[in-house]
Design a protein around this motif. Structure first.
Motif, PDB file in Angstrom:
ATOM      1  N   SER A  74       0.796  -1.233   0.000  1.00 50.18           N
ATOM      2  CA  SER A  74       0.000   0.000   0.000  1.00 50.18           C
ATOM      3  C   SER A  74       0.821   1.270   0.000  1.00 50.18           C
ATOM      4  O   SER A  74       0.344   2.307  -0.460  1.00 50.18           O
ATOM      5  N   ASP A  81       0.077   2.173  -6.283  1.00 46.10           N
ATOM      6  CA  ASP A  81      -0.520   2.730  -7.495  1.00 46.10           C
ATOM      7  C   ASP A  81       0.094   2.190  -8.786  1.00 46.10           C
ATOM      8  O   ASP A  81      -0.060   2.801  -9.843  1.00 46.10           O
ATOM      9  N   THR A 115      -4.765  -4.152 -13.643  1.00 52.56           N
ATOM     10  CA  THR A 115      -5.415  -3.689 -12.413  1.00 52.56           C
ATOM     11  C   THR A 115      -4.430  -2.842 -11.605  1.00 52.56           C
ATOM     12  O   THR A 115      -3.292  -3.252 -11.372  1.00 52.56           O
ATOM     13  N   ASN A 118      -4.054   0.209  -5.892  1.00 51.67           N
ATOM     14  CA  ASN A 118      -4.152   1.441  -5.114  1.00 51.67           C
ATOM     15  C   ASN A 118      -4.941   1.168  -3.828  1.00 51.67           C
ATOM     16  O   ASN A 118      -5.346   0.034  -3.566  1.00 51.67           O
ATOM     17  N   ARG A 119      -5.150   2.185  -3.046  1.00 52.15           N
ATOM     18  CA  ARG A 119      -5.832   2.016  -1.755  1.00 52.15           C
ATOM     19  C   ARG A 119      -7.230   1.423  -1.937  1.00 52.15           C
ATOM     20  O   ARG A 119      -7.650   0.576  -1.147  1.00 52.15           O
ATOM     21  N   ALA A 120      -7.952   1.833  -2.966  1.00 50.04           N
ATOM     22  CA  ALA A 120      -9.285   1.280  -3.222  1.00 50.04           C
ATOM     23  C   ALA A 120      -9.205  -0.225  -3.497  1.00 50.04           C
ATOM     24  O   ALA A 120     -10.070  -0.992  -3.062  1.00 50.04           O
ATOM     25  N   PHE A 121      -8.174  -0.644  -4.210  1.00 52.13           N
ATOM     26  CA  PHE A 121      -7.982  -2.079  -4.467  1.00 52.13           C
ATOM     27  C   PHE A 121      -7.805  -2.832  -3.150  1.00 52.13           C
ATOM     28  O   PHE A 121      -8.454  -3.848  -2.905  1.00 52.13           O
ATOM     29  N   TRP A 122      -6.920  -2.327  -2.280  1.00 50.03           N
ATOM     30  CA  TRP A 122      -6.609  -3.036  -1.027  1.00 50.03           C
ATOM     31  C   TRP A 122      -7.803  -3.056  -0.078  1.00 50.03           C
ATOM     32  O   TRP A 122      -7.967  -4.002   0.692  1.00 50.03           O
ATOM     33  N   GLN A 123      -8.648  -2.040  -0.131  1.00 55.02           N
ATOM     34  CA  GLN A 123      -9.825  -2.014   0.728  1.00 55.02           C
ATOM     35  C   GLN A 123     -11.015  -2.735   0.102  1.00 55.02           C
ATOM     36  O   GLN A 123     -12.003  -2.986   0.789  1.00 55.02           O
ATOM     37  N   GLY A 124     -10.914  -3.075  -1.169  1.00 53.18           N
ATOM     38  CA  GLY A 124     -12.011  -3.705  -1.890  1.00 53.18           C
ATOM     39  C   GLY A 124     -11.996  -5.225  -1.793  1.00 53.18           C
ATOM     40  O   GLY A 124     -11.199  -5.818  -1.065  1.00 53.18           O
ATOM     41  N   PRO A 178      -6.702   7.503   5.899  1.00 54.19           N
ATOM     42  CA  PRO A 178      -6.495   7.239   4.479  1.00 54.19           C
ATOM     43  C   PRO A 178      -5.242   7.942   3.966  1.00 54.19           C
ATOM     44  O   PRO A 178      -4.955   9.074   4.337  1.00 54.19           O
ATOM     45  N   GLU A 179      -4.490   7.216   3.155  1.00 50.02           N
ATOM     46  CA  GLU A 179      -3.264   7.697   2.533  1.00 50.02           C
ATOM     47  C   GLU A 179      -2.154   7.997   3.539  1.00 50.02           C
ATOM     48  O   GLU A 179      -1.187   8.646   3.221  1.00 50.02           O
TER      49      GLU A 179
END
Length: 198
Positions: A74, A81, A115, A118-124, A178-179
Motif C-alpha cells: 500500500s 498505485d 489492475t 491502489n488504496r481502493a484495491f486493497w480495501q475492496g 487514508p493515505e
C-alpha cells in the motif's frame, strides 16, 4: 521443513534488510522500516541459489506479518498505485513472472495485469484474496494463516481495530488515516488481545 515464509510468519516473504548484506552470519537485526514497524527484529539470509542476496524478515505472529505485507504493497513507492503486472515483476525480482501472474489470477477473480494496486484495491473485495494468493505462491502451498488472521490484519491496518496500548506500555495508537502510513506503536496489544480471544 516448512518454507521460509511460513517459518518466519512472513506471508509475502518480505525482505528485512535492503542493500548490502551486513556480514556473513545468517541472521542479522532487521533494518527496513516497514518490517520494523510491524515487530520484526530479526532477518534471515536465504540460501536459495538465486544470487540475489535474498533475505526474509521474521515476525512474531502471522497477523503482524500480514500487516507488514499490506503496508508494503500500500505504501512503498515500488508498488503503490502500480499495475499488477508492474508491481509483481518488481516484487519477484523478475523471477517467474508469468507463472506468478497466472497463480494470482486463478485465485483473485477479476484481477487483470492492468489492475491498479491502489488504496481502493486493497480495501475492496480483491485485497485480502490477493494477499492470500501471494502468500500461497511464496510458500509454494496454501498459507496456514487463517481467514480470521487475514481479516484481523486488514482491520488493524485500515484502522477498523480498536486502539490499544502495546505490551511495553507505550502510548495508544490511532487507526491509520487514508493515505497515511499506519502508526503501529500500540499494534502489539491489539494483536495480542485478538489472539487471546481466538
Amino acid at each position: 521443513m516448512e518454507p521460509a515464509s511460513i517459518r518466519t510468519r512472513n506471508p509475502g516473504a518480505m525482505w528485512g534488510i535492503s542493500g548490502k548484506r551486513p556480514g556473513p552470519a545468517k541472521e542479522h537485526p532487521t533494518t527496513s522500516a516497514i518490517p520494523l514497524r510491524w515487530g520484526s527484529k530479526t532477518t534471515i539470509y536465504l540460501s536459495d541459489g538465486t544470487g540475489q542476496g535474498n533475505n526474509i524478515a521474521v515476525f512474531p505472529t502471522y497477523v503482524q506479518g500480514i500487516c507488514a505485507q499490506l503496508d508494503l504493497w500500500s505504501n512503498s513507492k515500488n508498488y503503490k498505485d502500480k499495475t499488477f503486472k508492474t508491481a509483481i515483476t518488481t516484487w519477484s525480482g523478475g523471477n517467474n513472472v508469468p507463472s506468478y501472474i497466472k497463480y494470482v489470477k486463478a485465485r483473485v477473480p477479476g484481477i487483470q495485469e492492468s489492475t491498479v494496486l491502489n488504496r481502493a484495491f486493497w480495501q475492496g473485495p480483491m485485497g485480502i484474496p490477493f494477499l492470500k494468493a501471494q502468500a500461497g505462491h511464496e510458500a509454494g502451498k496454501p498459507y496456514p494463516a487463517t481467514d480470521a488472521e487475514f481479516k484481523q490484519a486488514h482491520d488493524i491496518f485500515f484502522g477498523k481495530a480498536a486502539s490499544a496500548k502495546d505490551p511495553a506500555g507505550e502510548a495508544p495508537i490511532a487507526p491509520s488515516a487514508p493515505e497515511a502510513k499506519p502508526d503501529t506503536a500500540g499494534v502489539m496489544s491489539t494483536v495480542w488481545s485478538w489472539l487471546k480471544k481466538n
